[in-house]
Design a protein around this motif. Structure first.
Motif, PDB file in Angstrom:
ATOM      1  N   LYS A  68       8.289  93.129  -8.025  1.00  0.00           N
ATOM      2  CA  LYS A  68       7.267  92.426  -8.821  1.00  0.00           C
ATOM      3  C   LYS A  68       6.278  91.716  -7.904  1.00  0.00           C
ATOM      4  N   ALA A  69       6.786  91.066  -6.865  1.00  0.00           N
ATOM      5  CA  ALA A  69       5.908  90.372  -5.917  1.00  0.00           C
ATOM      6  C   ALA A  69       5.016  91.366  -5.181  1.00  0.00           C
ATOM      7  N   ALA A  70       5.573  92.519  -4.817  1.00  0.00           N
ATOM      8  CA  ALA A  70       4.789  93.544  -4.125  1.00  0.00           C
ATOM      9  C   ALA A  70       3.723  94.124  -5.046  1.00  0.00           C
ATOM     10  N   TYR A  71       4.026  94.262  -6.328  1.00  0.00           N
ATOM     11  CA  TYR A  71       3.061  94.758  -7.307  1.00  0.00           C
ATOM     12  C   TYR A  71       1.887  93.786  -7.412  1.00  0.00           C
ATOM     13  N   VAL A  72       2.193  92.501  -7.516  1.00  0.00           N
ATOM     14  CA  VAL A  72       1.138  91.483  -7.594  1.00  0.00           C
ATOM     15  C   VAL A  72       0.284  91.516  -6.328  1.00  0.00           C
ATOM     16  N   ALA A  73       0.917  91.649  -5.171  1.00  0.00           N
ATOM     17  CA  ALA A  73       0.186  91.728  -3.906  1.00  0.00           C
ATOM     18  C   ALA A  73      -0.706  92.967  -3.878  1.00  0.00           C
ATOM     19  N   ALA A  74      -0.201  94.090  -4.381  1.00  0.00           N
ATOM     20  CA  ALA A  74      -0.998  95.318  -4.430  1.00  0.00           C
ATOM     21  C   ALA A  74      -2.191  95.124  -5.366  1.00  0.00           C
ATOM     22  N   TYR A  75      -1.957  94.485  -6.512  1.00  0.00           N
ATOM     23  CA  TYR A  75      -3.065  94.221  -7.429  1.00  0.00           C
ATOM     24  C   TYR A  75      -4.142  93.389  -6.737  1.00  0.00           C
ATOM     25  N   GLU A  76      -3.729  92.322  -6.073  1.00  0.00           N
ATOM     26  CA  GLU A  76      -4.698  91.446  -5.417  1.00  0.00           C
ATOM     27  C   GLU A  76      -5.438  92.173  -4.292  1.00  0.00           C
ATOM     28  N   LYS A  77      -4.772  93.121  -3.659  1.00  0.00           N
ATOM     29  CA  LYS A  77      -5.387  93.908  -2.585  1.00  0.00           C
ATOM     30  C   LYS A  77      -6.451  94.859  -3.144  1.00  0.00           C
ATOM     31  N   TYR A  78      -6.134  95.514  -4.265  1.00  0.00           N
ATOM     32  CA  TYR A  78      -7.029  96.559  -4.789  1.00  0.00           C
ATOM     33  C   TYR A  78      -8.009  96.082  -5.850  1.00  0.00           C
ATOM     34  N   ALA A  79      -7.782  94.925  -6.445  1.00  0.00           N
ATOM     35  CA  ALA A  79      -8.649  94.449  -7.542  1.00  0.00           C
ATOM     36  C   ALA A  79     -10.119  94.387  -7.143  1.00  0.00           C
ATOM     37  N   PRO A  80     -10.464  93.908  -5.933  1.00  0.00           N
ATOM     38  CA  PRO A  80     -11.895  93.857  -5.599  1.00  0.00           C
ATOM     39  C   PRO A  80     -12.574  95.240  -5.632  1.00  0.00           C
ATOM     40  N   GLN A  81     -11.821  96.297  -5.374  1.00  0.00           N
ATOM     41  CA  GLN A  81     -12.406  97.643  -5.350  1.00  0.00           C
ATOM     42  C   GLN A  81     -12.467  98.299  -6.724  1.00  0.00           C
ATOM     43  N   TYR A  82     -11.481  98.007  -7.596  1.00  0.00           N
ATOM     44  CA  TYR A  82     -11.358  98.767  -8.839  1.00  0.00           C
ATOM     45  C   TYR A  82     -11.498  97.971 -10.118  1.00  0.00           C
ATOM     46  N   ALA A  83     -11.462  96.650 -10.047  1.00  0.00           N
ATOM     47  CA  ALA A  83     -11.532  95.835 -11.260  1.00  0.00           C
ATOM     48  C   ALA A  83     -12.950  95.806 -11.831  1.00  0.00           C
TER      49      ALA A  83
END
Length: 83
Positions: A68-83
């Motif tokens: 779950k923590a890794a998923y949140v970290a992945a979201y925060e990593k990719y959100a600027p590109q895809y959100a």
């Protein structure tokens, strides 16, 4: 940000991430919600199923909380590109 919020926000990306990013999210999501991969590996002709299985099985042994923590970290990593 918590896991549930990250999963909802990832579903509403305005740009579609490439397959490798999708598979990273998929593998972490399955590990976080189910645990270690518990299904048989798909056959060689099922390329999509095999890629998803490999993404999930690649996280084998990771605790659900760590996933779950890794998923949140992945979201925060990719959100600027895809959100």
């Amino acid at each position: 940000m918590d896991f549930e919020t990250a999963t909802q926000k990832a579903k509403s990306f305005t740009k579609t991430p490439p397959d490798n990013v999708f598979l990273e999210f998929y593998g972490l999501f399955k590990q976080a919600t189910v645990g270690d991969c518990n299904v048989a590996q798909p056959g060689a002709l099922d390329l999509k199923g095999k890629a998803k299985w490999n993404a999930w099985n690649g996280n084998k042994g990771m605790s659900q909380d760590a996933a779950k923590a890794a998923y949140v970290a992945a979201y925060e990593k990719y959100a600027p590109q895809y959100a």
